[in-house]
Motif scaffolding. Structure first.
Motif: not given
Length: 502
Positions: A289-294, A394-401, A421-425, A500-501
């Motif tokens: 999941e982390l990898t799918s969001w970069g 929680y973590l994926i949006p925080a990492l994206a920002l 992808s940023s909006w989806a995150a 999901w990513g």
């Protein structure tokens, strides 16, 4: 340690953002090949090394003419000649990638090495005015006419030769019946008795000066900022960067992430488990999941429920990582050692227990490091559904920002030019196709699938068998948020969807 049962989702978001803000390292920059930059955050502004387009580029297949060769007529700077036609004599044919200098206008007095730029009035010395031909007349009958205005056959993407400033489309032209075969460049000096130089006839309006030409520098000028630091690089950005010669690009470094899955019952997926054991899966699904969001993790480890082994593994993770993710052993059972170990290592536990389902035992902590960015600690429940949903929520949006330098960690929204992808995150609203009910006074995250209904993408609830049922989780496209103060969401309700990513 007793779990809190009143901590709200909003408090968790605020604490994770605060911890992420203290763990960010805006000074980290790495340079990588352009082809690997997709989805990464640009570290600084990049500028253009030349104009774009770098020359006056033909936007159509047709003929290039000098508008000044023709007498002006009409308020729109076009020539309407319903009873007459204009005839042009071709100097040759020009394709994209060919040097236009040799086919410059005969009256051009400038430097042909600056091919494609618009000539000044002093440089553009047009040939004598064209003589309109009667529709019924052939060009062979006009033996005493002054020289015809020149033109160049030009293909889309080619540089407009110096001295020419307008392109007439092939669709608006006719080839003179006595012209020689097309494609000879220049025309044959000794045409046969039935052939003559290539001539083109336009019956109708001559377009205004500059028509069907993409002017030099119209998109951006040399030295202009083509991409601002902080933008997430998309495929269209890669095209712009490549056109300016950027084969290596400066990017923000990704946060170093370590994942530790705990439990005596866990064995490696390539092992045949005993009857009382299970193959570990949380660490791999979280890494995916982390990898799918970069945000690929650097380390992924398994660790038994042994206090000494856990202490050393966590100590190492805190030292090496800006984000440490722990799964399992975070609740209040006899073997849930992680909260005590974290406190013993000086980690400040900001949240332990959230009013939500799944994932009540969620833990959020911060490890302070003298002279270095802090580390964020995220303790996820061992149940796979709880672990993955809380990571995604929680973590994926925080990492994206947090990946955007200079952005405020307090703002839970992407910028207007952010990619999808940023909006989806950060989640986005969709409508429910069916009703959902949930009685306990908790924030609820039910899994959903996607379904097209009457031309609209909608969400369909997917029933599972609790927070350990990762099989039914695999049949979902993501999950939604059912607020704590709601016990029922009607069909058609607009809800926040977290995909999901991929």
């Amino acid at each position: 340690m007793k779990l809190a049962d009143t901590t709200t989702v909003q408090t968790v978001i605020a604490q994770i953002l605060a911890a992420q803000e203290s763990s960010r390292d805006d000074g980290g920059v790495e340079t990588i090949p352009l082809e690997r930059a997709l989805g990464r955050c640009l570290a600084r502004d990049l500028t253009a090394d030349r104009h774009q387009p770098p020359f006056n580029r033909s936007a159509m297949d047709g003929i290039a003419i000098a508008r000044a060769d023709l007498p002006a007529a009409g308020p729109q700077n076009t020539l309407d000649c319903p009873e007459e036609a204009w005839c042009f004599q071709s100097l040759g044919i020009l394709a994209a990638g060919q040097d236009p200098g040799p086919l410059a206008h005969p009256g051009f007095s400038g430097n042909t090495s600056q091919a494609g730029r618009t000539p000044s009035e002093s440089e553009a010395r047009p040939s004598p005015g064209a003589v309109p031909l009667k529709r019924a007349a052939g060009t062979r009958d006009n033996k005493q006419a002054p020289p015809l205005p020149p033109c160049v056959e030009i293909m889309t993407g080619a540089a407009v030769p110096p001295g020419f400033d307008t392109v007439i489309r092939y669709e608006d032209l006719q080839r003179s019946p006595d012209s020689q075969a097309a494609g000879k460049n220049p025309p044959s000096p000794e045409p046969g008795p039935e052939a003559g130089p290539v001539r083109w006839i336009c019956r109708g309006s001559i377009p205004a000066r500059g028509a069907n030409i993409h002017p030099r520098g119209a998109d951006y000028q040399k030295g202009a900022v083509i991409l601002e630091g902080g933008q997430i690089i998309t495929s269209s950005h890669i095209a712009v960067l490549a056109s300016c010669g950027y084969t290596q690009v400066p990017l923000r470094t990704l946060p170093s992430i370590t994942i530790v899955a705990t439990g005596d019952e866990l064995v490696s997926p390539d092992t045949t488990p005993l009857d009382h054991q299970i193959r570990a899966s949380n660490h791999l699904s979280i890494a995916g999941e982390l990898t799918s969001w970069g945000f690929p993790p650097g380390e992924v480890r398994l660790c038994p429920d042994d206090p000494q082994a856990l202490t050393e593994t966590i100590r190492r993770g805190l030292k090496e990582s800006r984000v440490l993710i722990l799964t399992g052993a975070v609740s209040k059972g006899a073997y849930d050692h992680i909260p005590g170990i974290l406190e013993g290592l000086g980690v400040e536990i900001r949240i332990h227990g959230v009013s939500q389902r799944p994932g009540k035992p969620l833990l959020v902590g911060r490890a302070r490091k003298a002279g270095r960015a802090d580390s964020l600690v995220l303790g996820l429940p061992g149940n796979p559904v709880s672990a993955l949903i809380n990571l995604r929520r929680y973590l994926i949006p925080a990492l994206a920002l947090q990946s955007i330098p200079g952005s405020s960690g307090r703002i839970w929204a992407p910028g207007p030019a952010s990619p999808m992808s940023s909006w989806a995150a950060l989640g986005f609203p969709l409508r429910l196709a069916r009703e959902i009910t949930f009685e306990p006074p908790l924030t609820y995250y039910p899994g959903v699938s996607l379904e097209m209904y009457q031309g609209e993408l909608t969400l369909v609830p997917v029933r599972g068998n609790g927070s350990g049922d990762f099989f039914h989780l695999s049949k979902t496209a993501g999950f939604i948020v059912m607020p704590k103060d709601r016990t029922r969401l009607e069909a058609g309700s607009l809800v926040q969807f977290y995909p999901w990513g991929v």
